[in-house]
Scaffold this motif. Structure first.
Motif, mmCIF file in Angstrom:
data_model
loop_
_atom_site.group_PDB
_atom_site.id
_atom_site.type_symbol
_atom_site.label_atom_id
_atom_site.label_comp_id
_atom_site.label_asym_id
_atom_site.label_seq_id
_atom_site.Cartn_x
_atom_site.Cartn_y
_atom_site.Cartn_z
ATOM 1 N N LEU A 65 15.873 28.967 -19.895
ATOM 2 C CA LEU A 65 17.145 29.333 -20.403
ATOM 3 C C LEU A 65 17.814 29.740 -18.823
ATOM 4 N N ALA A 66 16.777 30.625 -18.296
ATOM 5 C CA ALA A 66 17.515 31.362 -16.862
ATOM 6 C C ALA A 66 17.665 30.121 -15.989
ATOM 7 N N ARG A 67 17.054 29.366 -15.739
ATOM 8 C CA ARG A 67 17.217 28.228 -14.805
ATOM 9 C C ARG A 67 18.389 27.313 -15.370
ATOM 10 N N GLY A 69 21.535 29.233 -14.333
ATOM 11 C CA GLY A 69 21.746 29.098 -12.920
ATOM 12 C C GLY A 69 22.359 27.982 -12.484
ATOM 13 N N GLU A 70 22.121 26.964 -13.336
ATOM 14 C CA GLU A 70 22.724 25.529 -12.966
ATOM 15 C C GLU A 70 24.269 25.509 -13.646
ATOM 16 N N GLY A 71 24.546 26.364 -14.666
ATOM 17 C CA GLY A 71 25.678 26.383 -15.097
ATOM 18 C C GLY A 71 25.766 25.552 -16.565
ATOM 19 N N LEU A 72 24.676 25.111 -16.777
ATOM 20 C CA LEU A 72 24.624 24.269 -17.889
ATOM 21 C C LEU A 72 24.655 24.806 -19.330
ATOM 22 N N VAL A 73 24.513 26.022 -19.293
ATOM 23 C CA VAL A 73 24.602 26.963 -20.446
ATOM 24 C C VAL A 73 25.111 28.385 -19.980
ATOM 25 N N GLU A 107 29.797 16.531 -16.477
ATOM 26 C CA GLU A 107 29.622 15.525 -15.397
ATOM 27 C C GLU A 107 29.273 16.201 -13.960
ATOM 28 N N VAL A 108 29.186 17.203 -14.084
ATOM 29 C CA VAL A 108 28.779 18.011 -12.533
ATOM 30 C C VAL A 108 27.284 17.785 -12.235
ATOM 31 N N PRO A 109 26.923 17.243 -10.948
ATOM 32 C CA PRO A 109 25.648 17.087 -10.800
ATOM 33 C C PRO A 109 24.948 18.366 -10.062
ATOM 34 N N THR A 110 24.531 19.279 -11.051
ATOM 35 C CA THR A 110 24.475 20.590 -10.654
ATOM 36 C C THR A 110 22.868 20.758 -10.332
ATOM 37 N N ARG A 111 22.122 19.575 -10.919
ATOM 38 C CA ARG A 111 20.615 19.688 -10.351
ATOM 39 C C ARG A 111 20.290 19.560 -8.811
ATOM 40 N N MET A 112 19.566 20.388 -8.378
ATOM 41 C CA MET A 112 19.278 20.457 -6.999
ATOM 42 C C MET A 112 19.030 19.226 -6.407
ATOM 43 N N GLY A 113 17.994 18.324 -6.720
ATOM 44 C CA GLY A 113 17.890 17.011 -6.140
ATOM 45 C C GLY A 113 19.092 16.084 -6.047
ATOM 46 N N GLY A 114 19.864 16.083 -7.470
ATOM 47 C CA GLY A 114 20.911 15.174 -7.578
ATOM 48 C C GLY A 114 21.986 15.344 -6.419
ATOM 49 N N MET A 115 22.066 16.460 -5.818
ATOM 50 C CA MET A 115 23.194 16.512 -4.942
ATOM 51 C C MET A 115 22.924 15.649 -3.791
ATOM 52 N N SER A 131 37.648 10.183 -0.888
ATOM 53 C CA SER A 131 38.926 9.830 -1.798
ATOM 54 C C SER A 131 38.360 8.750 -2.953
ATOM 55 N N VAL A 132 37.232 8.336 -2.656
ATOM 56 C CA VAL A 132 36.553 7.510 -3.735
ATOM 57 C C VAL A 132 35.782 8.372 -4.525
ATOM 58 N N LEU A 133 34.953 9.218 -3.918
ATOM 59 C CA LEU A 133 33.899 9.971 -4.603
ATOM 60 C C LEU A 133 33.984 11.400 -4.413
ATOM 61 N N GLY A 134 34.470 12.303 -5.484
ATOM 62 C CA GLY A 134 34.769 13.604 -4.957
ATOM 63 C C GLY A 134 33.464 14.387 -4.885
ATOM 64 N N MET A 135 33.496 15.505 -4.000
ATOM 65 C CA MET A 135 32.241 16.093 -3.947
ATOM 66 C C MET A 135 32.612 17.643 -4.950
ATOM 67 N N ARG A 136 31.721 17.819 -5.729
ATOM 68 C CA ARG A 136 31.994 18.947 -6.631
ATOM 69 C C ARG A 136 30.694 19.616 -6.656
ATOM 70 N N LEU A 137 30.822 20.957 -6.697
ATOM 71 C CA LEU A 137 29.828 21.891 -6.591
ATOM 72 C C LEU A 137 29.904 22.833 -8.101
ATOM 73 N N VAL A 138 29.001 23.548 -8.222
ATOM 74 C CA VAL A 138 29.068 24.602 -9.357
ATOM 75 C C VAL A 138 28.301 25.675 -8.947
ATOM 76 N N HIS A 139 28.781 26.887 -8.854
ATOM 77 C CA HIS A 139 28.407 28.219 -8.322
ATOM 78 C C HIS A 139 28.292 29.064 -9.344
ATOM 79 N N THR A 140 27.060 29.829 -9.649
ATOM 80 C CA THR A 140 26.857 30.734 -10.757
ATOM 81 C C THR A 140 26.801 32.366 -10.037
ATOM 82 N N TRP A 141 27.237 33.268 -10.786
ATOM 83 C CA TRP A 141 27.120 34.511 -10.346
ATOM 84 C C TRP A 141 25.663 35.010 -11.079
ATOM 85 N N GLY A 142 25.395 36.274 -10.285
ATOM 86 C CA GLY A 142 24.297 37.069 -10.941
ATOM 87 C C GLY A 142 23.124 36.540 -10.489
#
Lengths: 244, 244
Positions: A54-56, A59-63, A79-87, A233-244
DNA sequence: TAGTGGTCTAGACCACAAC
DNA sequence: TTGTGGTCTAGACCACTAA
């Protein structure tokens, strides 16, 4: 070429199980997951193992976890590719955005490294590197133009005709027996030059994102240097950053 | 306005101690740290606590861990602001790059939210928000122009004259009693319009990075929407991504 | 007050790399 | 062979939230 499958760590299996349940909407967006104790009992593992999974995921923002309350599926993150490899796996990234990905290998050749490449890869000037130029498409429209450069002496297994379109992670694994530990990314906004504009079918003067990356293994050996031109303009670049 | 200081979790203290030792070069770049058992004995904590601290540091790329070998200080990472908060605290980010940071508050006013702002913050159209426009300088040269928007009903404590230049984390904490749990960032390359070019003292047609961010608390309540124009020709944008 | 996640411990065993 | 990090367990206690 398939590797032997040793038993996966239990915590990773728990992560996969819970992630799948979220993706399958068995745990609905915004809803509360079972408590750590319940999950531990159900999956026959210790609470510490459940917590590690669950901590992992947190950290990815999934929960989102709330002390005294519970663990909730994050409805904003689907819809955010928060997986490490996925980026950095462009095919999966494009697929994740709901479009059909494809790719072509524009060129594959060995050549002396440029000054910037030799510096990034910590190799001597003009030493030989393998350079791959690849173009990635989303629904047939070009979105990413990437040039990847690998020191030639890292390559143990010559690249076959199909290897040029592999994700770099797999290419480094199969042909160099190397595993990526981390990457350093520099992000810049650029105006594409004429060659890039043509390849990516630009007409206006719209700027692009340029990502320069160096990938390292656990021994801090630079494995690969990559410059990616990213049509945001076609494919947005989106990141998730978690705190703590 | 200072909060009471409750005892920090032991694992966080261990993280701070080890991070400090690396920063002070007590553990030199590239060198091996003491083993987990030794650190546990020295700091009088359990090995699990040491592991929790080291896992966090490895996730930030600060150290590299090798099974059967040891934990090493990552010599490539020294100047990268890999800390979670550091990325969006522009003053610290600029300071970290070795320049002298400063900031000015261009404007502070309550106004109806735009359609994009209302959508990002999940509030009803044209509801009242507090908008702050800030300009950040590195060695006196403007590098970041940011507009931050907070729903007015989140503000418990009116902003004093000095509060406008606080990092958003502190502003949300002090004036809204809110804590950031995570943020979603969209990165785009843009050509600056005339107003932005003037404020950031551009002359050529160089593109900029535009970051659009929404900050959420643990209850998934949108706290703040921010658009930052980032002059990456002066201040590079660099990230570290770890695998595993 | 009951139930949740947060922290920490002690100990066991395993996988891997260096010597 | 030795010592390292990787995994997992069982159990204790604390901090916080909701009812």
């Amino acid at each position: 070429m398939m590797q032997v499958q040793r038993p996966k760590p239990i915590a990773n299996q728990v992560t996969e199980i819970l992630t799948d349940r979220i993706r399958m909407q068995q745990y609905e967006p915004g809803s509360r997951l079972p408590s750590e104790d319940d999950l531990a009992k159900e999956l026959r593992v210790s609470r510490a193992t459940v917590r590690s999974a669950l901590a992992r995921m947190a950290g990815e923002g999934l929960v989102v976890r709330r002390q005294g309350d519970g663990t909730y599926v994050n409805e904003n993150i689907v819809e955010v590719p928060t997986r490490m490899g996925g980026m950095w796996d462009f095919l999966r990234l494009i697929e994740h955005s709901g479009r059909t990905p494809s790719t072509t290998l524009l060129s594959k050749k060995k050549r002396p490294a440029s000054a910037a490449e030799a510096n990034a890869l910590s190799v001597s000037a003009a030493s030989i590197v393998l350079a791959l130029r690849r173009l990635f498409f989303a629904d047939g429209k070009p979105v990413i133009l990437a040039e990847s450069v690998i020191p030639a002496d890292l390559i143990l297994q010559p690249l076959g005709p199909e290897d040029g379109i592999l994700p770099i992670k797999d290419l480094l694994s199969q042909n160099c027996d190397q595993t990526i530990a981390y990457t350093i990314v520099d992000i810049h906004a650029e105006l594409p030059d004429e060659a890039i504009s043509r390849l990516m079918q630009f007409n206006g003067g719209a700027p692009i994102l340029r990502l320069q990356q160096v990938f390292f293994n656990r021994n801090n050996l630079p494995l690969l240097y990559s410059v990616s031109n990213y049509n945001d303009s076609v494919l947005g670049m989106r990141l998730v950053h978690t705190w703590g």
